[in-house]
Scaffold this active site. Sequence first.
Site, PDB file in Angstrom:
ATOM      1  N   THR A  68       0.811  -1.222   0.000  1.00 29.84           N
ATOM      2  CA  THR A  68       0.000   0.000   0.000  1.00 29.84           C
ATOM      3  C   THR A  68       0.845   1.273   0.000  1.00 29.84           C
ATOM      4  O   THR A  68       0.298   2.377  -0.041  1.00 29.84           O
ATOM      5  CB  THR A  68      -0.916   0.040   1.229  1.00 29.84           C
ATOM      6  N   LYS A  69       2.169   1.143   0.046  1.00 25.31           N
ATOM      7  CA  LYS A  69       3.033   2.313   0.149  1.00 25.31           C
ATOM      8  C   LYS A  69       3.469   2.785  -1.242  1.00 25.31           C
ATOM      9  O   LYS A  69       3.194   2.153  -2.256  1.00 25.31           O
ATOM     10  CB  LYS A  69       4.247   1.999   1.015  1.00 25.31           C
ATOM     11  N   ASN A  70       4.165   3.914  -1.281  1.00 25.60           N
ATOM     12  CA  ASN A  70       4.622   4.466  -2.567  1.00 25.60           C
ATOM     13  C   ASN A  70       5.562   3.513  -3.292  1.00 25.60           C
ATOM     14  O   ASN A  70       5.430   3.270  -4.493  1.00 25.60           O
ATOM     15  CB  ASN A  70       5.345   5.796  -2.337  1.00 25.60           C
TER      16      ASN A  70
END
Length: 377
Positions: free
Chosen positions: A180-182
């Site tokens: 879910t992170k960059n």
Amino acid sequence: MIPYNKPFIIGKELEYIRQAVESGKISGDGKFSKLCQSLLEKRFGYGKVLLTSSCTDALEMCGILLNISEDDEVIMPSFTFVSTANAFILRGAKIVFADIRPDTLNIDESKIEALITPKTKALVIVHYAGVSCNMEKISAITEKHSIALVEDAALAIDSYYKGKALGSFGQLSTLSFHETKNIIAGEGGALIINDPQYFERAEIIREKGTNRAKLFRGEINKYEWVDIGSSYLPSEIIAAFLYAQLENMDTVIKKRISLWNLYFQKLKPLQELSVITLPILSEGSTMNGQLFYLLCNNEKDRNNLLDFLNQQKIKAVFHYLPLHLSPFYINKHDGRSLPVTESTSGRLIRLPLFYEMKDDEQNYIISKIFDFFNINH
């Protein structure tokens, strides 16, 4: 259904995984782990970086490195993911929760000093949505009271405070590469060590309490069990995928910032009509496009909007549930109300934002939010 998040491949992820397998070594601390660590150190000016299996693991290593034990107190926001607290609960600490600011949703630095006691061992801050806490005031507080500063920078890769990378302020800091992170690797994280006194012990803790890393460097002729620790190394499969992502960090974050800005600009009329509140950047802080949230005026509106968006095939989500009110900790909490945390938790929605999001998907989401409030778009 437009998903909240969607994993992506942007570069040589699969090629690097193949290279790792063909090298004959896919356990931890191989070529790609070292490449990732070196890239992060050089780009952001970190003291030392060690890849971990998750940001949770990195936080647990912080608890061990700081010798957190029973009777120690650790101050942190209640508005965070459970891993932030669990890492120190596992060491026996008492968690002292602080309220957050109503603008940035970061820990309210004006509330910290009143919570410090002779038992306070560390302050753990969270840069919510990749937007910096007030690092000048927070650093001054920890220095004044001689307590350790830990940055949970899970959301904050490539974000800055007055030109300095987040994750470089604390003695210890952590990053996340969860999907879910960059920048993603499925799971995965990193421990950032900015205080040299922790360099050697961090290596040992990460290698199950052994000095095996020294053996691999040829500094000793056998390794021994010398401390507590666990298996915190990610495999080379994860590191290979991650390195390809890190190579393309500028492209990913530029795209996410563009998506963030479009949400902000197009939803601004709703804020001007006082039906929602949009994110606020703190003074001196940059934004990395990690997530886009909005605040409804009350919990009923929030829940109805979530239901409406889901009916329109849009996967929006909410978080965090206040940790001080959780079933596990409510009876351990000192009973203080944290009004901003409690209000925010009931009113916040996170909108879909992912690298491969198409213009028509984002415009559809925006139009449906206007429809919900029965306002012409």
